[in-house]
Design a protein around this motif. Structure first.
Motif, PDB file in Angstrom:
ATOM      1  N   GLU A 270       0.837  -1.193   0.000  1.00 50.16           N
ATOM      2  CA  GLU A 270       0.000   0.000   0.000  1.00 50.16           C
ATOM      3  C   GLU A 270       0.876   1.247   0.000  1.00 50.16           C
ATOM      4  O   GLU A 270       1.872   1.320   0.734  1.00 50.16           O
ATOM      5  CB  GLU A 270      -0.921   0.011   1.228  1.00 50.16           C
ATOM      6  N   ARG A 271       0.480   2.221  -0.830  1.00 58.98           N
ATOM      7  CA  ARG A 271       1.242   3.460  -0.941  1.00 58.98           C
ATOM      8  C   ARG A 271       0.289   4.656  -0.913  1.00 58.98           C
ATOM      9  O   ARG A 271      -0.871   4.558  -1.315  1.00 58.98           O
ATOM     10  CB  ARG A 271       2.007   3.506  -2.270  1.00 58.98           C
ATOM     11  N   ILE A 272       0.824   5.801  -0.478  1.00 61.98           N
ATOM     12  CA  ILE A 272       0.089   7.059  -0.613  1.00 61.98           C
ATOM     13  C   ILE A 272       0.006   7.403  -2.098  1.00 61.98           C
ATOM     14  O   ILE A 272       0.958   7.168  -2.853  1.00 61.98           O
ATOM     15  CB  ILE A 272       0.803   8.187   0.155  1.00 61.98           C
ATOM     16  N   ILE A 273      -1.109   7.947  -2.529  1.00 56.61           N
ATOM     17  CA  ILE A 273      -1.264   8.346  -3.932  1.00 56.61           C
ATOM     18  C   ILE A 273      -0.274   9.468  -4.217  1.00 56.61           C
ATOM     19  O   ILE A 273      -0.320  10.536  -3.599  1.00 56.61           O
ATOM     20  CB  ILE A 273      -2.712   8.792  -4.202  1.00 56.61           C
ATOM     21  N   SER A 274       0.631   9.234  -5.148  1.00 53.63           N
ATOM     22  CA  SER A 274       1.761  10.143  -5.350  1.00 53.63           C
ATOM     23  C   SER A 274       1.317  11.546  -5.741  1.00 53.63           C
ATOM     24  O   SER A 274       1.879  12.541  -5.261  1.00 53.63           O
ATOM     25  CB  SER A 274       2.715   9.573  -6.401  1.00 53.63           C
ATOM     26  N   ALA A 275       0.310  11.662  -6.610  1.00 50.74           N
ATOM     27  CA  ALA A 275      -0.139  12.987  -7.049  1.00 50.74           C
ATOM     28  C   ALA A 275      -0.642  13.814  -5.872  1.00 50.74           C
ATOM     29  O   ALA A 275      -0.452  15.034  -5.827  1.00 50.74           O
ATOM     30  CB  ALA A 275      -1.234  12.847  -8.104  1.00 50.74           C
ATOM     31  N   HIS A 276      -1.271  13.153  -4.908  1.00 47.47           N
ATOM     32  CA  HIS A 276      -1.757  13.866  -3.727  1.00 47.47           C
ATOM     33  C   HIS A 276      -0.590  14.399  -2.899  1.00 47.47           C
ATOM     34  O   HIS A 276      -0.640  15.520  -2.375  1.00 47.47           O
ATOM     35  CB  HIS A 276      -2.615  12.939  -2.869  1.00 47.47           C
ATOM     36  N   LEU A 277       0.455  13.598  -2.793  1.00 50.15           N
ATOM     37  CA  LEU A 277       1.621  14.013  -2.015  1.00 50.15           C
ATOM     38  C   LEU A 277       2.355  15.165  -2.708  1.00 50.15           C
ATOM     39  O   LEU A 277       2.817  16.103  -2.058  1.00 50.15           O
ATOM     40  CB  LEU A 277       2.556  12.822  -1.819  1.00 50.15           C
ATOM     41  N   TYR A 278       2.452  15.102  -4.042  1.00 46.23           N
ATOM     42  CA  TYR A 278       3.083  16.199  -4.785  1.00 46.23           C
ATOM     43  C   TYR A 278       2.320  17.508  -4.557  1.00 46.23           C
ATOM     44  O   TYR A 278       2.915  18.579  -4.377  1.00 46.23           O
ATOM     45  CB  TYR A 278       3.115  15.896  -6.285  1.00 46.23           C
ATOM     46  N   GLN A 279       0.996  17.422  -4.590  1.00 47.52           N
ATOM     47  CA  GLN A 279       0.174  18.610  -4.393  1.00 47.52           C
ATOM     48  C   GLN A 279       0.385  19.190  -2.995  1.00 47.52           C
ATOM     49  O   GLN A 279       0.512  20.409  -2.827  1.00 47.52           O
ATOM     50  CB  GLN A 279      -1.303  18.255  -4.595  1.00 47.52           C
ATOM     51  N   LEU A 280       0.455  18.322  -2.010  1.00 50.53           N
ATOM     52  CA  LEU A 280       0.666  18.778  -0.641  1.00 50.53           C
ATOM     53  C   LEU A 280       2.030  19.457  -0.501  1.00 50.53           C
ATOM     54  O   LEU A 280       2.164  20.479   0.178  1.00 50.53           O
ATOM     55  CB  LEU A 280       0.569  17.578   0.305  1.00 50.53           C
ATOM     56  N   TYR A 281       3.024  18.892  -1.160  1.00 50.48           N
ATOM     57  CA  TYR A 281       4.370  19.467  -1.098  1.00 50.48           C
ATOM     58  C   TYR A 281       4.385  20.853  -1.748  1.00 50.48           C
ATOM     59  O   TYR A 281       5.066  21.774  -1.271  1.00 50.48           O
ATOM     60  CB  TYR A 281       5.367  18.539  -1.786  1.00 50.48           C
ATOM     61  N   ALA A 282       3.628  21.026  -2.822  1.00 52.98           N
ATOM     62  CA  ALA A 282       3.542  22.341  -3.468  1.00 52.98           C
ATOM     63  C   ALA A 282       2.913  23.362  -2.530  1.00 52.98           C
ATOM     64  O   ALA A 282       3.335  24.526  -2.486  1.00 52.98           O
ATOM     65  CB  ALA A 282       2.731  22.241  -4.759  1.00 52.98           C
ATOM     66  N   TYR A 283       1.919  22.950  -1.764  1.00 52.41           N
ATOM     67  CA  TYR A 283       1.312  23.862  -0.792  1.00 52.41           C
ATOM     68  C   TYR A 283       2.335  24.304   0.252  1.00 52.41           C
ATOM     69  O   TYR A 283       2.361  25.472   0.661  1.00 52.41           O
ATOM     70  CB  TYR A 283       0.131  23.187  -0.093  1.00 52.41           C
ATOM     71  N   LEU A 284       3.167  23.382   0.693  1.00 50.76           N
ATOM     72  CA  LEU A 284       4.192  23.737   1.674  1.00 50.76           C
ATOM     73  C   LEU A 284       5.193  24.737   1.093  1.00 50.76           C
ATOM     74  O   LEU A 284       5.669  25.639   1.786  1.00 50.76           O
ATOM     75  CB  LEU A 284       4.931  22.487   2.146  1.00 50.76           C
ATOM     76  N   GLN A 285       5.508  24.583  -0.174  1.00 51.26           N
ATOM     77  CA  GLN A 285       6.471  25.480  -0.807  1.00 51.26           C
ATOM     78  C   GLN A 285       5.930  26.897  -0.969  1.00 51.26           C
ATOM     79  O   GLN A 285       6.698  27.863  -0.949  1.00 51.26           O
ATOM     80  CB  GLN A 285       6.869  24.935  -2.185  1.00 51.26           C
ATOM     81  N   HIS A 286       4.604  27.022  -1.128  1.00 47.26           N
ATOM     82  CA  HIS A 286       4.034  28.324  -1.465  1.00 47.26           C
ATOM     83  C   HIS A 286       3.053  28.848  -0.419  1.00 47.26           C
ATOM     84  O   HIS A 286       2.471  29.914  -0.609  1.00 47.26           O
ATOM     85  CB  HIS A 286       3.309  28.241  -2.816  1.00 47.26           C
ATOM     86  N   GLY A 287       2.885  28.137   0.686  1.00 44.15           N
ATOM     87  CA  GLY A 287       1.837  28.505   1.633  1.00 44.15           C
ATOM     88  C   GLY A 287       2.261  29.400   2.772  1.00 44.15           C
ATOM     89  O   GLY A 287       1.441  29.748   3.623  1.00 44.15           O
ATOM     90  N   GLN A 288       3.534  29.806   2.815  1.00 45.90           N
ATOM     91  CA  GLN A 288       4.006  30.635   3.922  1.00 45.90           C
ATOM     92  C   GLN A 288       3.389  32.031   3.848  1.00 45.90           C
ATOM     93  O   GLN A 288       3.384  32.659   2.790  1.00 45.90           O
ATOM     94  CB  GLN A 288       5.528  30.754   3.871  1.00 45.90           C
ATOM     95  N   PRO A 289       2.816  32.539   4.967  1.00 45.78           N
ATOM     96  CA  PRO A 289       2.286  33.907   4.967  1.00 45.78           C
ATOM     97  C   PRO A 289       3.354  34.910   4.552  1.00 45.78           C
ATOM     98  O   PRO A 289       4.533  34.770   4.903  1.00 45.78           O
ATOM     99  CB  PRO A 289       1.853  34.118   6.427  1.00 45.78           C
TER     100      PRO A 289
END
Length: 346
Positions: A270-289
């Motif tokens: 069983e694995r995390i859906i990769s596209a979902h993880l990529y999307q989450l990582y993009a939020y971390l890169q651009h989500g800083q106030p």
């Protein structure tokens, strides 16, 4: 995914942001109820409460040929039809009436439901009786869902909100069933695109209503890119979060994923859906106030009815974190709420 019908109703109430109205129209699903039956019960109790309170009225303009001046004299019409020599004139005047858009939509929905073959006959009889109690409200079938966008509620008519949300959903499903030939509300909870939108709105409004630590919004993030020309800028997609929770001490971004399976099998594991993880990582890169640096956390949130998951990660070289969380929708509603608060550490 099998979600109890009562919990589907709770999802809808939060998504519609109608918690107070739902408390006043407290409805519990019977053992054999589907969503159609439960919504019929909501309409029965809500309309009964509405009639006791009194239907909303608005001033509606009427035109009438009369021998007594009333309101505004329509002189041109009176001259054209030669009514003045007969001591009569056309007049326009405003009169309080139950013929309002919310009342017409409610009556049309009562009619649509009590004439539905799928509905339990005892519920249909109750709806029919309420329909006839709206006798001075004209019946106008809903042929275009955009008519619901014309409704404007105010302080005196805000109590119509829950009922009109139910009405709109009924007509949306009625039009869908006409297209597919299926029974009314037969596949509501199995429509993943529909349930995904519902789950996202539910989660956002839940956190808006049930906690005071974070401000809550669906946030548009800025790409950390500088376009070289207008054409390049024009094709950049919008990056919008499902739910952003922001406080002075930190920020949480939730991405709500309504999937039957939170994990996928790959090479027998069983694995995390990769596209979902990529999307989450993009939020971390651009989500800083923009104005300050705060600890940032991004969470993939899945609804489940069987197996729960909880995985956590730290982003190397930062104080950012990523998590995969689930909320079990097949349990008593208080437990659902408790789990959601636990997800954000409350």
């Amino acid at each position: 995914m099998s979600i109890p019908v009562q919990n589907v109703y709770h999802l809808l109430v939060y998504a519609w942001d109608q918690l107070e109205a739902a408390d006043q129209v407290a409805v519990t699903a019977e053992a054999e109820d589907g969503l159609l039956e439960l919504l019929a019960r909501v309409l029965i109790q809500g309309t009964t409460h509405l009639l006791k309170r009194g239907l909303a009225r608005e001033y509606v303009e009427h035109e009438e040929l009369t021998g007594r001046l009333r309101g505004k004299l329509l002189l041109a019409d009176s001259i054209r039809q030669q009514t003045l020599p007969k001591a009569q004139a056309w007049c326009a005047f405003d009169e309080l009436s139950h013929d309002t858009l919310p009342n017409r939509l409610l009556k049309a929905t009562l009619y649509r439901l009590f004439t539905a073959d799928e509905l339990d006959r005892s519920l249909a009889r109750e709806l029919r009786a309420l329909y006839y109690r709206l006798g001075d409200v004209p019946l106008q079938p809903v042929r275009d869902l955009r008519i619901f966008e014309q409704v404007r509620l105010n302080r005196n008519t805000a109590h119509y909100g829950l009922l009109l949300s139910v009405c709109q959903l009924v007509h949306e499903q009625a039009m869908l069933s006409q297209q597919t030939g299926e029974r009314l509300f037969q596949d509501f909870a199995r429509n993943e695109a529909q349930m995904a939108r519902l789950f996202e709105r539910f989660v956002r409004n839940f956190y808006h209503r049930k906690q005071q630590v974070y401000s809550v919004q669906a946030e548009q993030l800025t790409w950390g890119l500088r376009a070289q020309d207008e054409a390049s800028q024009a094709v950049l997609p919008v990056m919008r979060t499902d739910v952003s929770l922001t406080a002075a001490t930190g920020k949480i971004i939730l991405d709500c994923k309504y999937y039957r399976q939170a994990l996928v099998r790959h090479h027998a594991r069983e694995r995390i859906i990769s596209a979902h993880l990529y999307q989450l990582y993009a939020y971390l890169q651009h989500g800083q106030p923009a104005k300050r640096l705060v600890p940032l956390e991004a969470i993939l949130l899945y609804p489940v009815t069987v197996k729960a998951y909880r995985f956590g990660y730290e982003v190397a070289g930062t104080d950012h974190k990523m998590r995969v969380e689930t909320v079990n929708l097949d349990q008593p509603w208080r437990e659902v709420e408790r789990e959601l608060l636990t997800v954000i550490g409350l």
